[in-house]
Design a protein around this motif. Structure first.
Motif, PDB file in Angstrom:
ATOM      1  N   GLU A   1      -3.204  -6.835  47.872  1.00 27.63           N
ATOM      2  CA  GLU A   1      -3.093  -8.147  48.828  1.00 27.63           C
ATOM      3  C   GLU A   1      -1.742  -8.533  48.785  1.00 27.63           C
TER       4      GLU A   1
ATOM      5  N   VAL B   1      -3.928  -7.876  54.019  1.00 30.69           N
ATOM      6  CA  VAL B   1      -5.050  -7.154  53.331  1.00 30.69           C
ATOM      7  C   VAL B   1      -5.216  -5.958  53.913  1.00 30.69           C
TER       8      VAL B   1
ATOM      9  N   ALA C   1      -0.856  -2.477  51.219  1.00 31.44           N
ATOM     10  CA  ALA C   1      -2.006  -2.987  51.453  1.00 31.44           C
ATOM     11  C   ALA C   1      -3.131  -1.581  51.544  1.00 31.44           C
TER      12      ALA C   1
END
Length: 71
Positions: A25, A39, A20
């Motif tokens: 993602e 994320v 991340a």
């Protein structure tokens, strides 16, 4: 975007967080169904005054009054 199951996510959480940080993602699935996402977030946009750990000169100037002049 990669998909991983919950058990793998628990085992490899630090690697998923690193992904991340690189801008990827990661989707976490339970029984093949997506339930959560890891994320990347944008770093906070801090003003110079709000920067943690940075000393701000004269921030308390004129705001404090001492009651004991010898202190």
């Amino acid at each position: 975007m990669s998909v991983t199951n919950i058990h793998q996510a628990k085992t490899n959480l630090s690697k998923l967080i690193e992904a991340a940080e690189r801008g990827e993602e990661v989707i976490i699935a339970r029984n093949g169904k997506p339930v959560a996402a890891i994320v990347p977030i944008a770093p906070p946009n801090l003003d110079e005054k709000d920067t943690p750990g940075k000393r701000i000169e004269d921030i308390w100037a004129g705001k404090l009054a001492g009651s004991d002049p010898e202190w």
